[in-house]
Every structure is written in C-alpha cells, then in structure tokens.
Scaffold this motif. Structure first.
Motif, PDB file in Angstrom:
ATOM      1  N   VAL A 119       0.821  -1.222   0.000  1.00 37.47           N
ATOM      2  CA  VAL A 119       0.000   0.000   0.000  1.00 37.47           C
ATOM      3  C   VAL A 119       0.849   1.264   0.000  1.00 37.47           C
ATOM      4  CG1 VAL A 119      -1.890  -1.189   1.176  1.00 37.47           C
ATOM      5  CG2 VAL A 119      -0.191   0.077   2.526  1.00 37.47           C
ATOM      6  N   GLY A 120       2.164   1.122   0.047  1.00 38.23           N
ATOM      7  CA  GLY A 120       3.022   2.307   0.050  1.00 38.23           C
ATOM      8  C   GLY A 120       4.408   1.980  -0.453  1.00 38.23           C
ATOM      9  N   THR A 121       5.093   2.990  -0.960  1.00 41.06           N
ATOM     10  CA  THR A 121       6.457   2.805  -1.475  1.00 41.06           C
ATOM     11  C   THR A 121       7.308   4.029  -1.162  1.00 41.06           C
ATOM     12  OG1 THR A 121       6.046   3.834  -3.637  1.00 41.06           O
ATOM     13  CG2 THR A 121       5.556   1.494  -3.440  1.00 41.06           C
ATOM     14  N   VAL A 122       8.590   3.814  -1.112  1.00 36.96           N
ATOM     15  CA  VAL A 122       9.558   4.912  -1.063  1.00 36.96           C
ATOM     16  C   VAL A 122      10.906   4.356  -1.521  1.00 36.96           C
ATOM     17  CG1 VAL A 122      10.436   4.585   1.304  1.00 36.96           C
ATOM     18  CG2 VAL A 122      10.336   6.890   0.326  1.00 36.96           C
ATOM     19  N   ALA A 123      11.701   5.228  -2.106  1.00 31.75           N
ATOM     20  CA  ALA A 123      13.019   4.821  -2.586  1.00 31.75           C
ATOM     21  C   ALA A 123      14.053   5.852  -2.176  1.00 31.75           C
ATOM     22  CB  ALA A 123      13.007   4.669  -4.111  1.00 31.75           C
ATOM     23  N   ALA A 124      15.308   5.457  -2.239  1.00 31.13           N
ATOM     24  CA  ALA A 124      16.399   6.366  -1.910  1.00 31.13           C
ATOM     25  C   ALA A 124      17.617   6.002  -2.735  1.00 31.13           C
ATOM     26  CB  ALA A 124      16.734   6.294  -0.423  1.00 31.13           C
ATOM     27  N   LYS A 125      18.305   7.033  -3.228  1.00 35.78           N
ATOM     28  CA  LYS A 125      19.540   6.814  -3.973  1.00 35.78           C
ATOM     29  C   LYS A 125      20.451   8.018  -3.789  1.00 35.78           C
ATOM     30  CE  LYS A 125      19.482   6.875  -8.387  1.00 35.78           C
ATOM     31  NZ  LYS A 125      19.193   6.617  -9.822  1.00 35.78           N
ATOM     32  N   PRO A 126      21.754   7.841  -3.949  1.00 37.52           N
ATOM     33  CA  PRO A 126      22.679   8.962  -3.753  1.00 37.52           C
ATOM     34  C   PRO A 126      22.423  10.090  -4.737  1.00 37.52           C
ATOM     35  CG  PRO A 126      23.844   6.859  -3.802  1.00 37.52           C
ATOM     36  CD  PRO A 126      22.449   6.579  -4.250  1.00 37.52           C
ATOM     37  N   CYS A 127      22.654  11.302  -4.283  1.00 35.37           N
ATOM     38  CA  CYS A 127      22.500  12.475  -5.137  1.00 35.37           C
ATOM     39  C   CYS A 127      23.639  12.515  -6.153  1.00 35.37           C
ATOM     40  CB  CYS A 127      22.513  13.737  -4.265  1.00 35.37           C
ATOM     41  SG  CYS A 127      22.449  15.282  -5.190  1.00 35.37           S
ATOM     42  N   ASP A 128      23.320  12.774  -7.397  1.00 37.84           N
ATOM     43  CA  ASP A 128      24.338  12.814  -8.451  1.00 37.84           C
ATOM     44  C   ASP A 128      25.307  13.975  -8.246  1.00 37.84           C
ATOM     45  OD1 ASP A 128      23.225  10.610  -9.718  1.00 37.84           O
ATOM     46  OD2 ASP A 128      21.914  11.841 -10.983  1.00 37.84           O
ATOM     47  N   GLU A 129      24.795  15.111  -7.735  1.00 34.55           N
ATOM     48  CA  GLU A 129      25.628  16.297  -7.578  1.00 34.55           C
ATOM     49  C   GLU A 129      26.470  16.267  -6.303  1.00 34.55           C
ATOM     50  OE1 GLU A 129      22.315  16.492  -8.204  1.00 34.55           O
ATOM     51  OE2 GLU A 129      22.533  16.889 -10.360  1.00 34.55           O
ATOM     52  N   ASN A 130      25.941  15.611  -5.262  1.00 37.44           N
ATOM     53  CA  ASN A 130      26.643  15.594  -3.981  1.00 37.44           C
ATOM     54  C   ASN A 130      26.520  14.206  -3.355  1.00 37.44           C
ATOM     55  OD1 ASN A 130      27.692  15.998  -1.416  1.00 37.44           O
ATOM     56  ND2 ASN A 130      26.710  17.991  -1.142  1.00 37.44           N
TER      57      ASN A 130
END
Length: 221
Positions: A119-130
């Motif tokens: 019923v829910g989602t979230v994702a995380a990945k490193p920032c390309d700039e920092n």
C-alpha cells in the motif's frame, strides 16, 4: 489504526509498485489544472475571449460554450502532458527497480504492506551532484490507507538508512500541488530550503514551482 509493516522491495512487487506510483501521480491532474487556470495571464486570455465573443455574437451562449470547450481541451492537454511525465518515470528508474535501487549499498527501495498487500512505497539513492546527500524518491501511499502514519514511517526508514550509511542529509523535491506531502515531510523534520520554477517554457508559463526539502543527519555523539 491500521497495522502495517515496512520491508525491502522484492521482484514480485514490481507491477503493484508501478501501478501505485501511476495512480498516485494521476491524482494530481485536477490540482494541476486548477493551478494553471488560475494563472493571471490565463484568466486574462479567457476574459478577453469571452468579451470578444459576447460583443461580436451578441449572445451569451456562444462565449460560454467557447470557454467551456477551451477548458475541456486544456484539461485534456494537461492530462496528456502529465501522463507523459508518468511514462517517463516508469521507463526510467522504475523500469528496472531491482537494478536501480537494490544492487548498490548506497540506495534502496521499500514497500509498506498491510495484510500482505503493498500500500506504500519509497526509494532512496545517492544524489548525483553531492555524494554526501541521499535523495528520497517515489513516495506513494494508496489513497485509502493515508492518514495512518505510513508515509511518515517510510520517511523515517529513509532517514535511518541515510544515518546508517553515513550520509550528511536527505533531500527531496515536491511539486507546487503536493501540499499534503509537504506538510507530512515538515512534520517528520524536513525543512524547505529553496524553490524554483521549472526551467522550461511550459514551466515558466504556468509557474510550475518545485520546492526542495532537506533533513540534516546529526552526528551521533
């Protein structure tokens, strides 16, 4: 209160995750339409059209029909543009969720589950700039399960992941129509640190504003 659990994404979640994102983003179409229609220059154009047709036709019916048709066509055009954005996301990082988020230790994808239903989602990945910043992405909670703290729990999951991996802060973007999401993020501890208008012709015309939020990871003493 609904009982839910948060776990890592697995392959069989693929279709429901993509559908959840698509339906969640589609909900913003009416709000985007209202935002565009209430722009001063749009109201001015519609007023000029109405008065011109009223004077030339000497009938109230024609200008009303013209405005109604214009609004209907505008709604279809905005819906088409919005669906193009959704399709772009589905063909980008959500095309191969496993590869994009689960094969690197610096990124991850979670789902919230109620009675074995995602019923829910979230994702995380490193920032390309920092590389010291972790980007929170693809937050979505099914409409009939909102208000139970699921989005907050997903946000805290990302914050905990960022702390464990040594990131300095978590950042995210919200659109000008995502008022409920902005309030939720602020209640978790995120703060808005800047906003900008989308640097495209369309973005400039309709004042399509993006707000950037961040959560600073405090060092553990």
């Amino acid at each position: 209160m609904v009982e839910y659990k948060i776990r890592s994404y697995v392959g069989p979640d693929y279709e429901v995750v993509r559908d959840l994102f698509s339906h969640g983003m589609s909900e913003y179409v009416p709000a985007v339409c209202i935002h565009v229609v209430t722009r001063p220059w749009v109201l001015f154009v519609m007023a000029c059209m109405f008065l011109s047709l009223l004077v030339s036709s000497k009938s109230i019916i024609l200008p009303i029909l013209a405005i109604t048709l214009s609004l209907a066509l505008g709604r279809q055009l905005l819906g088409y543009i919005w669906n193009m954005y959704i399709d772009h996301c589905l063909k980008e990082d959500l095309q191969d969720i496993q590869k994009t988020y689960m094969e690197d230790q610096g990124s991850h994808f979670w789902v919230a589950e109620v009675e074995d239903n995602v019923v829910g989602t979230v994702a995380a990945k490193p920032c390309d700039e920092n590389p010291d910043e972790l980007v929170l992405k693809r937050m979505s909670v099914r409409k009939d399960f909102r208000g139970h703290g699921i989005a907050k729990a997903l946000s805290r999951e990302v914050i905990g992941f960022a702390r464990q991996r040594g990131y300095r802060r978590v950042i995210l973007n919200t659109l000008m129509v995502q008022h409920e999401a902005q309030r939720m993020y602020e209640s978790v501890g995120f703060r808005k640190y800047t906003e900008f208008v989308l640097p495209t012709v369309y973005g400039q015309l309709v004042n399509f504003t993006i707000s950037k939020y961040c959560y600073d990871i405090l060092p553990i003493n």
